[in-house]
Scaffold this motif. Sequence first.
Motif, mmCIF file in Angstrom:
data_model
loop_
_atom_site.group_PDB
_atom_site.id
_atom_site.type_symbol
_atom_site.label_atom_id
_atom_site.label_comp_id
_atom_site.label_asym_id
_atom_site.label_seq_id
_atom_site.Cartn_x
_atom_site.Cartn_y
_atom_site.Cartn_z
ATOM 1 N N GLY C 112 0.813 -1.214 0.000
ATOM 2 C CA GLY C 112 0.000 0.000 0.000
ATOM 3 C C GLY C 112 0.843 1.258 0.000
ATOM 4 O O GLY C 112 0.406 2.306 -0.454
ATOM 5 N N CYS C 115 1.287 1.777 -3.626
ATOM 6 C CA CYS C 115 0.150 1.632 -4.512
ATOM 7 C C CYS C 115 -0.986 2.500 -3.989
ATOM 8 O O CYS C 115 -1.180 2.613 -2.794
ATOM 9 N N GLY C 116 -1.696 3.148 -4.907
ATOM 10 C CA GLY C 116 -2.719 4.087 -4.467
ATOM 11 C C GLY C 116 -4.114 3.514 -4.427
ATOM 12 O O GLY C 116 -5.066 4.215 -4.137
ATOM 13 N N LEU C 153 -5.654 -1.173 3.236
ATOM 14 C CA LEU C 153 -4.437 -0.412 3.559
ATOM 15 C C LEU C 153 -3.853 0.229 2.309
ATOM 16 O O LEU C 153 -3.153 1.238 2.382
ATOM 17 N N GLY C 154 -4.137 -0.357 1.151
ATOM 18 C CA GLY C 154 -3.651 0.229 -0.100
ATOM 19 C C GLY C 154 -4.107 1.662 -0.249
ATOM 20 O O GLY C 154 -3.419 2.487 -0.859
ATOM 21 N N ILE C 157 -3.041 3.916 3.563
ATOM 22 C CA ILE C 157 -1.644 4.345 3.655
ATOM 23 C C ILE C 157 -1.312 5.118 2.389
ATOM 24 O O ILE C 157 -1.581 4.647 1.290
ATOM 25 N N PRO C 158 -0.766 6.319 2.507
ATOM 26 C CA PRO C 158 -0.454 7.086 1.298
ATOM 27 C C PRO C 158 0.623 6.380 0.471
ATOM 28 O O PRO C 158 1.426 5.651 1.056
ATOM 29 N N PRO C 159 0.659 6.582 -0.845
ATOM 30 C CA PRO C 159 -0.252 7.402 -1.662
ATOM 31 C C PRO C 159 -1.630 6.771 -1.809
ATOM 32 O O PRO C 159 -1.755 5.549 -1.688
HETATM 33 NA NA NA Z 1 -1.440 3.566 -0.667
#
Ligand code: NA
Lengths: 208, 316, 441
Positions: C112, C115-116, C153-154, C157-159
Motif C-alpha cells: 500500500g 500503490c494508491g 491499507l492500499g 496508507i499514502p499514496p
Molecule cells: Na497507498
Amino acid sequence: MMSFVTIERRMEQLAGGLAVLGGLGLLFATAMTCASILLKLLRRGLDWLFPPVDAVLVLEAVRPILGEEELVTYGVGVALFAALPWCMIRRGHIKVDLLEPLFGGRFNRALDLLGDLALAVIAYLILTRQWFLIFKKARRSEESFFGALFSGDVSVVGDRLRDGQESQILGLPLWPTYMVAELCVAVFFMVACFCVLRSARALWRGGA
Amino acid sequence: QDVTLRVHHFLPERASLHAQLLVPLAERLDEASEGRIKLELFPAMSLGGRPGDLYDQAVDGAVDIVLTLPGYTAGRFNQTEVFELPFMMRDARATASAFWDLIESELQDGEYDETQILGGWVHGPGVIHSSKPVEKLEDLAGMELRGPTRVITDLLGEFGATPVGMPLPSIPENLSKGVIQGAVVPWEVVPSIKLQELVSNHTEVTGDEALYTATFVLAMNLDAYDDMPDELRDILDAETGKAFSADAGAAMAEWDAPSREISSGNNIIQLSAEEVARWKAAAQPVYDRWIARAEGEGFDGAAAIETARGLIESNM
Amino acid sequence: MTDFQLGLLGFPVLLCLIALRIPIAAAMFIVGLGGTYLVAGNMRMMDSQLKTFAYGTLMNYSLSIIPLFLLMSEFATRGGMSAALFRAAGAWLGHRRGGLAMAAVGASAGFGAMCGSSLATASSMGRVALPELRRAGYSGALSTGALAAGGTLGILIPPSVVLVIYAILAEENIERLFTAAFIPGAIAMIGYMVTVAIYTRFVPEAGRALPRMPYRERFAVLLPVWPVAVIFALVIGGIYTGAFSPTAAAAVGVAGTAVVAWFAGGLGLAALREALLNTAKTSGMIFFIVLSAGVLNSFLSSAQVPQSLAAYFLSAELSPWVILIGMLLLYVVLGTVMDSLAMIFLTVPIFIPIIAGLDFGIPPAEVGIWFGILVLMSAEIGLITPPVGLNLFVINAMADETRIGQTYRGALPFVLSDLVRIALLVAFPGITLWLVRLFYG
Ligand code: NA
Ligand code: NA
C-alpha cells in the motif's frame, strides 16, 4: 454478413488496440517526467559547482523540460480517452449488484441492457457536443456544416476550426488534442452500441 | 418582465473582486431597476468546468455572465494581449480605460464578437517576489519563477530565468519546498497565498510603466443581452461600461496598498531608472516576437502597440 | 417545485437507478444532466457541460496522478514485489498464532505504501498469499477476511487515490493529506494485526503457528524487499523534499517499478500490454465516475443544495460533534451497499461547507485535513462490509474453497477494528494532525 462472434472479436481488438496505443501516452508522460527531473537535478548540481552567473553559460541546454506539466497532461489525457472503449467492452463500470439475486435472470438481463443503453446515450451526447470544441457553431446561420464538409468546401471548414486555442506555457495548438479526444469518444460510442447489441442478444436468447 | 442573470466565475467568495466589485454591482443593479434585475452569483466555478471554460460558457449561454481572464484561453484574444506586454501598463485606471476604449472601438466586433463585453480592466502593477533578492537583471539567471501570463513567461525566459506554470494556490507549497524560488504576481494576491512569509524580497519596477499586468473581462451571452427589455438593458449599460471598467482597474490597484503594507518588514527593492532601462532593452525580443506573432494572426502588432500607448496616454 | 426541492429529489432518483443496476457513473451522469436541464429550463448549460467536461476532466494535471499510480502497482506486482513482501513478513511473523495472516496484513501495508488503490492491493496480495495461507492450514474465513481488510491499507496508507480526489473536491493540499494519513494508516495496520491475534486466541484452529525460522534466514528473505524500500523512498521522499510534484513522483514510481519488473523478468511485451490494459480498465472506470460526479455536482450547486443545507445545519444549533458523527455514520451505512468513490463525490461537496463552519477546538486550517482522513477511513469500511464489499468479492473470487458467507464472517472482526480506530481519531484529532504540524508548522 459477419457473425456476432466475429464482430465481438473485432470490437475487442479495436478497443484493446486503442487502449494500448493510448497507454503509450502514459509511458511517454513517465519518460518525460523522469528526463525532466534528471535534467533539473543536473542543473542544480552545475549551479552548485559554478558561481551563479557562469552557471547559465555552463551547458545552457541542461535545464528542466519547459512545460513538462502540459506534456504529462496531454500524454495521460490521451491514455484516458483511449481507455473509455476498453473499459466499456470489459464491463469495467461499477454497478451495485445488491438486488441482483432478487431480480431473476430475465429481469437482470433487461437491466444489463438498460445500463449499456444509458452508457451509449451518454457516449452519443458527449460525441455530438464535444464536436463544438473543434468547430465553432455557425452564428445566426443555418447553413449545414456537414454539407460544406462533404461538398469539399474547405474554406468553410477551415474558418470554423478552432485553431486559435493554445496551451498556456508551450503555446502548443490544442485542436489536435480535441480531435484525438473526439476520435476516441467516437470509438467509445461505437463500442457502446455494440455492447447494447450484446446485451440485447443475451436478453433475446435467454439461457444462463 | 424581470430578469435574473447567472454570473459564474473562478474566484472564491472572499476574494475582493467578488465581494467588493460583483456584490456591489448586483446591489446597484437591484436598486437602479427597483428589483427587476437580479444577479445570481456563482463563485469558485461552482457550476462546473475549469476557469478556461468560462468564456465559452458565456458564448454558449450556459450562464449569462462570466468574469474571466482572456489569458486563460491562450491564443484566442491576441489583440487584448497588447496590454499585457511588459512595460506597457501605466496607471491602472488609465490602462483599464484604454482597454475599454479599445474594446468599444475594435475588439467588441473583433475577437469578442461572440459575447457582449460589459467591462474590461487590468490589475495593479506586477511585482517579482523571490527568496533571493533581484536587484539587477543578472540576478534572475537560473531562477525558477512562476510566470502569470504567456507574455511574461516569455519575458522571464528571455531574462534567463526558468519560467514554471502552476495555478495560484500551488505557489506556497512549491515555494516552501524550493521547487520555485519566486513568483510574479501583483501585491493584491500576496496575503491570500502567504507570499510575504515565504519570500523576503520583492522587486518593484519604478518609473511610469509597470513590469506587466493582466486583463480581466466581464462578458455576457449575446442572446441574454439582446433579450433584455430595453429599459432594463439601458440600466445594465449605465451601470457597466467605461466608468465601471475604470473603477474596477483603480480598485484593484488600491487593493495592492494594504498587502504591500503587510509585507513592509521585508526587503522591498525598487529598481533604479538605469536598471529599468536595461530591463526594457532586454525585453525587446519579446516585443519583436509578439509583433511577428501578430502578423500571423492577421493584424499589425507594431500599430497595435502604438494605439494602446496612445489610448493609455489619452486616459491619463 | 423549487430548485432546492428538485435538487433533493435527485438523491432518491439516483439511488433507485443505482439499485436497478445502472452503472453508478451513468446514473450520476443522467441525474446530473436531467437536473441541470430542469433547473436551467433549456439545453444550453447541458450542452456546454457535454462539450467541455470530458476534455477538462481527462486532460487534467492534478488528476493525471491516478492512472500513473495504477500503472505503478501493475508493474510492482509483475516485479514480484508483493511476493517478496509477503515472504519477508511471513518469516518474521509466521511462528506466532495467526502469524501468516498478520504477515498478509503487514505485506499489504508495504504494498500500500507504493500503490494508491485498494482493489489493486487486495488482488495483488491475494494472488500471492492465499495459496500459502491454505498450505499452512489457515481457515478460509480468517485468510480471506485478513486479506480483504489488508487490501484497504492500499488506500489508507499514502499514496492514495481517494485522498487525491478528496483534495480536489475540498481544495485541500494533497501532500498534507498524505502526511496526515501516515499515522492513522499505521494504526490501521497494527489494529488489523491485533485483531488477528485476538481472533486466533478465541479460534486457535483458524491459524496455527508455524515453526520458528532462524534469524539468518529471516534476514536473508528481507533482502529481496529492497526495491520496495527504494521506490517508496524515491516516491514519498521526493514529494516531501520538494524534488518533484506528486504527479512527477508517481511517474518516478512507474519508472522504478518498471525497471524492477524488467530485471525480475516480469515485463515482456505481452506483460506490458496486459499492464496497460488493466490500467486502462480501472482508470476508465474511475474517470467516468469523476466526470459524472462533476455533472451531478454542477446540478446540485445550481439548485443551491450544498449552500442551503450548509445554512440549515449551521443554524440548527446541533453540537458539531453530533453533526460530524452523523456524517461518518452515514458513510458506514451507505458503504454497506455503495461504492466509496461515488459516496465521496456525492457528499464531500455538501459536507465541506458545513464542516468548515463548525468549531471543533482545532484551527480551521486543520479541520479540512482531519475531516479528510475521517471520511477516507469511514468510506473505506464499505470495501469490507457485507453485502456489497468489493474487496470481499475480489479476494473471495480467488479463494475457490471459501464460500462468500465465510468471507463475510471473517471480515467482521476487522470492521470492528475499523470502528474503534475511527472513534480514536475522532476523539483525538492530534493523532492525525501531529505529523502535519511537525512538517508544516
Ligand atoms: Na497507498
Ligand atoms: Na460494503
